[in-house]
Scaffold this motif. Structure first.
Motif, PDB file in Angstrom:
ATOM      1  N   UNK A 121       0.826  -1.205   0.000  1.00 38.78           N
ATOM      2  CA  UNK A 121       0.000   0.000   0.000  1.00 38.78           C
ATOM      3  C   UNK A 121       0.859   1.253   0.000  1.00 38.78           C
ATOM      4  N   UNK A 122       1.927   1.221   0.818  1.00 35.12           N
ATOM      5  CA  UNK A 122       2.814   2.384   0.863  1.00 35.12           C
ATOM      6  C   UNK A 122       3.508   2.587  -0.483  1.00 35.12           C
ATOM      7  N   UNK A 123       3.927   1.474  -1.087  1.00 32.03           N
ATOM      8  CA  UNK A 123       4.605   1.576  -2.385  1.00 32.03           C
ATOM      9  C   UNK A 123       3.662   2.146  -3.441  1.00 32.03           C
TER      10      UNK A 123
ATOM     11  N   UNK B 246      -4.300  13.276 -18.843  1.00 33.14           N
ATOM     12  CA  UNK B 246      -4.664  12.382 -17.741  1.00 33.14           C
ATOM     13  C   UNK B 246      -4.694  10.921 -18.182  1.00 33.14           C
ATOM     14  N   UNK B 247      -5.063  10.673 -19.453  1.00 30.08           N
ATOM     15  CA  UNK B 247      -5.153   9.283 -19.909  1.00 30.08           C
ATOM     16  C   UNK B 247      -3.800   8.612 -20.030  1.00 30.08           C
ATOM     17  N   UNK B 248      -2.720   9.411 -20.007  1.00 34.50           N
ATOM     18  CA  UNK B 248      -1.381   8.822 -20.042  1.00 34.50           C
ATOM     19  C   UNK B 248      -1.058   8.064 -18.755  1.00 34.50           C
ATOM     20  N   UNK B 249      -1.755   8.384 -17.686  1.00 33.38           N
ATOM     21  CA  UNK B 249      -1.478   7.774 -16.372  1.00 33.38           C
ATOM     22  C   UNK B 249      -2.335   6.528 -16.197  1.00 33.38           C
TER      23      UNK B 249
ATOM     24  N   UNK C 188       1.307   9.117  -5.752  1.00 36.39           N
ATOM     25  CA  UNK C 188       1.657  10.506  -5.454  1.00 36.39           C
ATOM     26  C   UNK C 188       2.567  11.091  -6.535  1.00 36.39           C
ATOM     27  N   UNK C 189       3.544  10.299  -6.914  1.00 36.39           N
ATOM     28  CA  UNK C 189       4.465  10.764  -7.969  1.00 36.39           C
ATOM     29  C   UNK C 189       3.711  10.991  -9.274  1.00 36.39           C
ATOM     30  N   UNK C 190       2.774  10.094  -9.575  1.00 37.25           N
ATOM     31  CA  UNK C 190       2.002  10.228 -10.806  1.00 37.25           C
ATOM     32  C   UNK C 190       1.151  11.499 -10.778  1.00 37.25           C
ATOM     33  N   UNK C 191       0.522  11.771  -9.640  1.00 41.78           N
ATOM     34  CA  UNK C 191      -0.303  12.980  -9.518  1.00 41.78           C
ATOM     35  C   UNK C 191       0.569  14.230  -9.623  1.00 41.78           C
ATOM     36  N   UNK C 192       1.733  14.199  -8.956  1.00 40.16           N
ATOM     37  CA  UNK C 192       2.634  15.361  -9.039  1.00 40.16           C
ATOM     38  C   UNK C 192       3.056  15.617 -10.487  1.00 40.16           C
ATOM     39  N   UNK C 193       3.345  14.540 -11.216  1.00 37.33           N
ATOM     40  CA  UNK C 193       3.735  14.715 -12.629  1.00 37.33           C
ATOM     41  C   UNK C 193       2.586  15.296 -13.435  1.00 37.33           C
TER      42      UNK C 193
ATOM     43  N   UNK D 146       3.015   5.890  -2.796  1.00 36.70           N
ATOM     44  CA  UNK D 146       4.111   6.755  -3.260  1.00 36.70           C
ATOM     45  C   UNK D 146       4.120   6.847  -4.784  1.00 36.70           C
ATOM     46  N   UNK D 147       3.869   5.715  -5.444  1.00 38.60           N
ATOM     47  CA  UNK D 147       3.837   5.723  -6.905  1.00 38.60           C
ATOM     48  C   UNK D 147       2.709   6.611  -7.417  1.00 38.60           C
TER      49      UNK D 147
END
Length: 761
Positions: free
Chosen positions: A35-37, A199-202, A43-48, A40-41
């Motif tokens: 869940x933590x992994x 957004x569809x790239x994620x 979060x990074x995707x949203x930041x990008x 974090x993944x």
């Protein structure tokens, strides 16, 4: 035997307990770890996504800023808003603004419409909507009030039917106040696909999704079971039933229970438009793989761990070695052989051919017009084109061929064991046909052609470097003769190449040896017969070869960039000579000087012209600068800025060789020019060919409607003179009136000021 077996059992038991304990601990921790992994993944995707959307929206803000600071638009908008303007003035100003909008905004395909909304009800809005789109009373709409309250710049949420264009879009507004106090609202509508594509790239798995929300938790992009504009089913993060799990400086993370199922929510706020990117993933999906750990047994763990480690070590080592070798011998973009591998295979082929008395061919391929595609659509389009062409060559050509990327847009093909030249010709035509097939990039068709040079072993070289060099030389010969063809190497190409290098070497010293001189060809007014101006033409008196034609040394000067110092010398000498004629009491005329593309594109061209005028004392009105039509269409916006800077100095601007390029009238009318020069190629067949005559007449009529003068170049017969006079051409220049003259002879002609009417036979 027992004594030796017990220690083994003890070790095996300890190992079993250790692995079992590790397995149990891993299982107990796996949910939180996974869940933590995943958190974090995500979060990074949203930041990008936030960063990319912020960058995108800022780029549109910069675009609107450039619009409201554009002097041409502001002046036309002031004309449109002025009380003293009549209906025709407003119509003309509105059309000029729409044209500028088309140039500045619709280069971006995602922009659907642009509107200039006056806050004065007496004026109509200026909009790029088609005439059949009905207008609306926007002053009472919520988005208009929101735009006025949004300050200098405001972003407006997505609408499934747009604001005024009728297309699904979101919008940016920017307030604009003219110096007269008249206030406008600039509204740019942008297609929603630019948001949805981002957004569809994620990818968030089967049950997850990433959406864009406004401050009221309404969807600005589609979601599972919901469309744009609806309230999102997942509550906002500020509700009391959310348990905070983690957070970053600009990212909020929480879990919330929706319909009995826990959802992980990661949200980030845009700094530009006060919107929010939100990723939602079911918690059950984050930990669905943990059940596999539960079924792991002691034997499988030990066996798999040991065997996997050994196999992985051996595999990774071999794979790493193979990868390093592959990268050393292949091009990273196209996956073709690189220059190093091609050279090695070429040397092997030479050995085989020498041993068996065989022939083979080396083809040097250069793509035509790839730079234009890169400049127009970006390097992503160019890379896509290179990859697609490489794939076609690998799939379609014989597997025995070696295909390599030599660098940039250049390729090499090694064709082994050839018999007759017809075999080579067939392959060349196959390669040309493959390259000329259309390639699609972002719904656009891209086309290129190829220039191909060929060398044959052993006829054109007995070593690899000679074969590649000679094929390259043959390819450049194709380039010089018009591109999109092929040619075999010929020994004469070496001689020509050596001659060009020799001329380039001597040309570098031509200025200091004072071997360059200027001739002046008069230009005559058809109506009066008087000399209206002269064109400065450079000549080179070589110390060994005598007078060398400009057609021979100017291309060398262009390729070597020697044209820049030579061009500055021509400009200075022509201005100085014209000033000397005026000081001697001769009639004042304009002197025309041609600017090369390298001169024109240099950053200091405006300062150079200004400095030359100051040094020579020549008034700016007596200098005319000529640029070719192809130069004018290189980078239209930059060209306009440069021409405006030169025009502000007071010099005149003309377009040379008009009709031979690809200029657009929508651009041409924005250039601060005063003259068009019709190319000689239109005049050669004008008497016998009605179509050529019609083209010349159309150019003259169009030019006069734009308040431009017209000069016909290369006039050689009185029939041409008579027809040009009937077509109302302003000036003529050609051998029938005068060849290029020395400064002394030109001074005499200025004194005589002979009319062409007096020279008619």
């Amino acid at each position: 035997m027992k004594a030796n077996f017990k220690p083994f059992l003890f070790i095996l038991l300890c190992s079993t307990l250790l692995v079992a304990g590790i397995s149990f601990f891993s299982y107990s921790q796996s949910k939180s770890i996974l869940k933590e992994k995943m958190t974090l993944s995500t979060q990074q995707m949203v930041m990008q996504s936030v960063d990319k959307l912020n960058l995108m929206l800022r780029s549109y803000e910069d675009l609107t800023y450039n619009f409201i600071t554009d002097n041409v638009i502001l002046s036309n908008l002031a004309e449109y808003s002025s009380d003293s303007s009549d209906q025709l003035d407003r119509y003309t100003a509105a059309n000029a603004i729409k044209t500028t909008i088309a140039v500045r905004f619709f280069s971006k395909g995602e922009i659907t419409a642009v509107h200039l909304l006056p806050q004065d009800s007496k004026l109509k809005a200026i909009t790029t909507n088609p005439p059949d789109v009905p207008s609306i009373d926007y002053t009472h709409t919520d988005w208009y009030k929101q735009a006025l309250a949004g300050g200098r710049t405001a972003w407006h949420e997505t609408k499934s039917a747009g604001y005024m264009s009728g297309l699904s879009s979101f919008a940016i507004s920017r307030s604009l106040t003219l110096s007269s106090g008249q206030r406008y609202l600039l509204m740019v509508e942008i297609s929603t696909h630019i948001l949805n594509d981002t957004l569809s790239e994620r990818q968030l798995g089967d049950g997850g999704e990433i959406v864009l929300l406004d401050g009221s938790n309404r969807l600005l992009s589609p979601a599972h079971g919901a469309t744009e504009g609806e309230v999102y089913s997942i509550p906002s993060l500020n509700l009391a039933n959310i348990d905070k799990d983690a957070s970053l400086s600009t990212i909020d993370t929480a879990t919330v229970k929706v319909n009995g199922a826990k959802q992980l929510i990661v949200a980030g706020k845009l700094s530009v438009a006060y919107w929010k990117v939100e990723a939602v993933i079911p918690v059950s999906e984050l930990v669905k793989d943990t059940s596999k750990i539960r079924n792991t047994t002691l034997a499988s763990v030990i066996t798999i761990a040991i065997v996997t480690y050994l196999l992985n070590y051996l595999y990774q080592r071999r794979r790493s070695d193979a990868r390093i070798r592959y990268m050393a011998y292949h091009d990273h973009l196209t996956d073709l052989a690189n220059r190093k591998l091609f050279n090695e295979l070429l040397e092997k082929e030479i050995g085989v051919a020498k041993q068996h008395g065989q022939r083979f061919a080396v083809m040097f391929i250069d793509l035509d017009r790839l730079k234009i595609i890169n400049d127009t659509f970006g390097h992503g389009a160019g890379d896509k084109l290179l990859v697609d062409i490489s794939g076609k060559l690998k799939r379609q050509l014989d597997k025995a061929f070696t295909i390599a990327r030599f660098g940039g847009d250049e390729f090499l093909v090694l064709m082994p064991q050839i018999g007759e030249y017809d075999e080579v010709e067939a392959v060349i035509y196959e390669i040309s046909a493959l390259i000329q097939q259309p390639i699609y990039y972002q719904d656009k068709e891209l086309f290129v052609s190829a220039s191909i040079g060929v060398s044959i072993y052993p006829l054109h070289g007995e070593d690899g470097q000679s074969l590649i060099k000679n094929a390259d030389m043959a390819m450049y010969s194709v380039k010089e003769s018009g591109r999109s063809s092929h040619r075999y190497y010929d020994a004469a190409m070496d001689k020509k190449s050596y001659g060009n290098l020799s001329l380039e070497r001597d040309l570098r010293k031509a200025l200091e040896r004072e071997q360059l001189l200027l001739m002046y060809q008069p230009q005559f007014e058809l109506a009066t017969g008087r000399i209206a101006g002269v064109e400065a033409l450079v000549r080179w008196r070589h110390h060994e070869h005598g007078l060398i034609s400009p057609a021979e040394f100017i291309p060398i000067a262009e390729d070597s960039r020697l044209i820049i110092p030579i061009g500055e010398w021509i400009l200075y000498t022509a201005c100085k000579q014209n000033k000397a004629w005026q000081d001697a009491g001769l009639p004042a005329v304009q002197v025309s000087v041609n600017l090369s593309i390298h001169q024109f594109q240099s950053n200091g061209i405006i300062e150079t012209v200004s400095c030359v005028l100051k040094r020579t004392g020549l008034e700016a009105q007596y200098l005319e600068l000529e640029i070719t039509e192809s130069i004018a269409m290189q980078d239209v916006e930059k060209v306009i800025l440069t021409l405006q800077g030169l025009s502000e100095l007071g010099v005149k601007i003309s377009i040379d060789d008009f009709g031979t390029g690809y200029s657009s009238l929508s651009y041409l009318k924005n250039f601060p020019i005063h003259r068009l020069k019709v190319d000689k190629s239109f005049l050669d067949d004008m008497i016998e060919n009605p179509k050529e005559r019609a083209i010349v007449g159309a150019i003259i009529v169009m030019s006069h409607s734009l308040n431009l003068s017209v000069t016909a170049e290369g006039v050689e017969t009185m029939e041409q003179v008579k027809l040009l006079s009937e077509l109302n051409c302003d000036d003529v220049q050609g051998y029938i009136f005068s060849r290029p003259l020395s400064p002394e002879d030109c001074a005499s002609r200025l004194v005589e000021n002979v009319s062409y009417a007096g020279r008619r036979p």
